[in-house]
Design an enzyme around this catalytic site. Structure first.
Site, short mmCIF file in Angstrom:
data_model
loop_
_atom_site.label_atom_id
_atom_site.label_comp_id
_atom_site.label_asym_id
_atom_site.label_seq_id
_atom_site.Cartn_x
_atom_site.Cartn_y
_atom_site.Cartn_z
N THR A 38 -28.76 44.24 19.27
CA THR A 38 -30.12 43.80 19.63
C THR A 38 -31.18 44.70 19.03
OG1 THR A 38 -29.40 42.77 21.66
CG2 THR A 38 -31.68 43.51 21.60
N TYR A 52 -32.24 35.47 21.57
CA TYR A 52 -32.63 35.96 20.25
C TYR A 52 -31.34 36.09 19.41
CZ TYR A 52 -30.93 40.11 22.57
OH TYR A 52 -30.14 40.98 23.29
N THR A 118 -25.43 46.64 22.60
CA THR A 118 -25.16 47.30 23.89
C THR A 118 -23.92 46.76 24.58
OG1 THR A 118 -26.55 45.72 25.07
CG2 THR A 118 -27.61 47.76 24.29
N ASP A 119 -23.45 45.58 24.19
CA ASP A 119 -22.31 44.99 24.92
C ASP A 119 -21.06 45.86 24.86
OD1 ASP A 119 -22.92 41.42 24.26
OD2 ASP A 119 -23.99 42.95 25.43
N LYS A 191 -22.23 49.74 31.05
CA LYS A 191 -23.37 48.81 31.15
C LYS A 191 -23.32 48.20 32.54
CE LYS A 191 -25.71 45.23 28.42
NZ LYS A 191 -25.64 44.35 27.22
N GLU A 312 -0.88 52.61 45.59
CA GLU A 312 -0.65 51.17 45.86
C GLU A 312 0.63 50.64 45.19
OE1 GLU A 312 -3.61 50.38 48.54
OE2 GLU A 312 -2.03 49.04 47.77
N1 DGL Z 1 -24.98 40.49 21.33
C1 DGL Z 1 -25.19 41.71 22.08
C2 DGL Z 1 -24.66 42.92 21.30
O1 DGL Z 1 -24.77 42.91 20.07
C3 DGL Z 1 -26.64 41.93 22.37
C4 DGL Z 1 -26.84 42.98 23.37
C5 DGL Z 1 -27.56 44.19 22.82
O2 DGL Z 1 -27.29 44.68 21.70
O3 DGL Z 1 -28.39 44.71 23.59
O4 DGL Z 1 -24.13 43.85 21.94
#
Ligand code: DGL
Length: 355
Positions: A38, A52, A118-119, A191, A312
Site C-alpha cells: 500500500t 485502491y 502490511t498484510d 497486524k 493439552e
Molecule cells: N494488499 C495489501 C498488501 O500489499 C495492502 C495492505 C497494505 O500494504 O497496507 O499487504
C-alpha cells in the site's frame, strides 16, 4: 576587478561543495529496498482508503515524495520486486534475504529499509530476523493508506524508517517494524486491525519504543536469538521445506491436514483452540503424519501466551513440538528454517525455546 569577482564566486562554490560533502559524509548511508504494498499504492481519488491498487509506485518516486530523507541519510533505492504482500512467498523471501545480506556486508551501507505491504510484514520481518547476518539495522515499513490519499501515512512512516535504519540506537536490536511512530520487534509484532493506522502492535509484551521528533527511543529489546546469533543461513538455499498451517475450530475435521501431508508437507503447524488443544477428529491424522516423519508443532489461534508442553496433549508421548509464544504464521517460519538444519524433534523443541 572581473578576475577578483570570478575568483570569489569560485571560492564560494568550492566552500559550498565542501560543506555538502562534509554533510553527506556525516550522514548514514541507507539503502531502501522496495517490494510493493500500500505504501506504493494508488487510489482513484484522494479519499480512497480501501479498494485502491497496491504496488504501483516505484522506489524512486517513493524517495522523491519525501525530500526530508536527505536531511537524515544518504539514501539509495532498489526495486527488488513489486507485489501486494498477500502474494509474498518463500522465493521472494530468499531473494530479499540474499540481497539484504550482500548489501549489509558492504562498508558503504549502514542500514536497510524495506518498504512492504502490511498484510505479511510480520512474516517477512521474522524471516529476516532469523537469517540476516549483521547487527546493522534492518527496518521494515509499510502504510495503511495509499500514497494518493489525504493524510497518507507512507511518507512519514518512510521518513521514520530511514532515520531509524541510520541510527546507532537500532544497531543490534534485530529486524524492526515501524509504522505510526511506533517500533516493534520482528518476533512478536502482528497486524491487529484490518485498516487502522495503529494496526501493528506487540500485544501484552509491548512495543520496543517510539520515534518522536526525528529520534528513536528504545525502552526494551528482544531476549530471543536473532540475526548474528542465529544458526540459520539461507545463502546456499534456493528453496525452503514445505510447512503448512491447519486452523483449529469447533467441529474441525482432518481434511485439510490430510491434504497437506499428502502434498508432501515436511511440517505442520496446528493452530489449536485455547492452549493449543487438539480436536479428537484430527489427533489420529496428526499421529499418522508424525509416523511418516512430518514434524508437528502445536501452536495456538489465541495469539498470546505460552503453549505449554505436555499441557493439552502428551507431547513427549506423541513426539510433538510446542511453539512457545509464537503464533502460527511465525511458528511456520521458524519450523521451515529449523528443518533446513535438523528433523530431530528434541533439537527443534530447543530451537523454539531459544528463538
Ligand atoms: N494488499 C495489501 C498488501 O500489499 C495492502 C495492505 C497494505 O500494504 O497496507 O499487504
Amino acid at each position: 576587478m572581473l578576475a577578483r569577482k570570478l575568483f570569489s564566486q569560485i571560492l564560494i562554490l568550492f566552500c559550498l561543495a565542501a560543506a555538502i560533502t562534509a554533510q553527506a559524509q556525516s550522514l548514514p548511508n541507507v539503502t531502501i529496498l522496495a517490494t510493493g504494498g500500500t505504501i506504493a499504492g494508488t487510489g482513484a481519488t484522494s479519499t480512497t482508503t480501501v479498494g485502491y491498487t497496491a504496488a504501483k509506485i516505484g522506489v524512486e518516486a517513493l524517495i522523491d515524495a519525501v525530500p526530508e530523507l536527505k536531511k537524515v541519510a544518504n539514501v539509495k533505492g532498489e526495486q527488488v520486486f513489486q507485489i501486494a504482500s498477500e502474494n509474498m512467498n518463500n522465493e521472494y523471501w530468499l531473494k530479499l534475504a540474499k540481497r539484504v545480506n550482500t548489501l549489509l556486508s558492504q562498508s558503504d551501507v549502514d542500514g536497510i529499509v524495506i518498504t512492504h505491504g502490511t498484510d505479511t510484514i510480520e512474516e517477512t520481518a521474522y524471516f529476516l530476523d532469523l537469517v540476516v547476518k549483521s547487527r546493522k539495522p534492518v527496518v521494515i515499513v509499510g502504510a495503511m493508506r495509499p500514497s494518493t490519499a489525504i493524510s497518507a501515512d507512507g511518507p512519514i512512516n518512510l521518513y521514520n524508517a530511514v532515520l531509524l535504519a541510520g541510527s546507532k540506537e537500532a544497531v543490534g536490536k534485530g529486524v524492526l517494524v515501524t509504522l505510526n511512530d511506533q517500533i516493534n520487534a520482528a518476533r512478536e509484532v502482528t497486524k491487529t486491525n484490518t485498516s487502522t493506522l495503529d494496526t501493528f502492535k506487540t500485544p501484552e509484551l509491548g512495543y520496543l519504543g517510539y520515534i518522536q521528533g526525528s529520534k528513536p527511543f528504545f525502552y526494551r529489546q528482544s531476549t530471543r536469538k536473532h540475526t548474528v546469533e542465529s544458526q540459520f543461513d539461507v545463502s546456499g538455499l534456493d528453496q525452503l521445506p514445505q510447512v503448512d498451517i491447519v486452523y483449529g475450530y469447533a467441529n474441525m475435521n482432518p481434511i485439510a491436514l490430510n491434504a497437506f501431508v499428502a502434498a508432501g508437507a515436511k511440517g505442520i503447524i496446528h493452530a489449536g483452540v485455547g492452549d493449543g488443544s487438539l480436536n479428537n477428529t484430527v489427533l489420529p491424522s496428526l499421529v499418522e503424519a508424525r509416523k511418516k516423519g512430518v514434524v508437528i508443532v502445536r501452536s495456538s489461534r489465541v495469539g498470546q501466551g505460552i503453549v505449554a508442553r505436555n499441557g493439552e496433549a502428551d507431547d513427549d508421548k506423541l513426539d510433538f513440538v510446542v511453539s512457545d509464544t509464537l503464533n502460527a504464521q511465525k511458528a511456520r517460519i521458524l519450523l521451515m528454517l529449523a528443518l533446513t538444519k535438523t528433523t530431530d524433534t528434541k533439537e527443534i523443541q530447543k530451537i523454539f525455546w531459544e528463538y
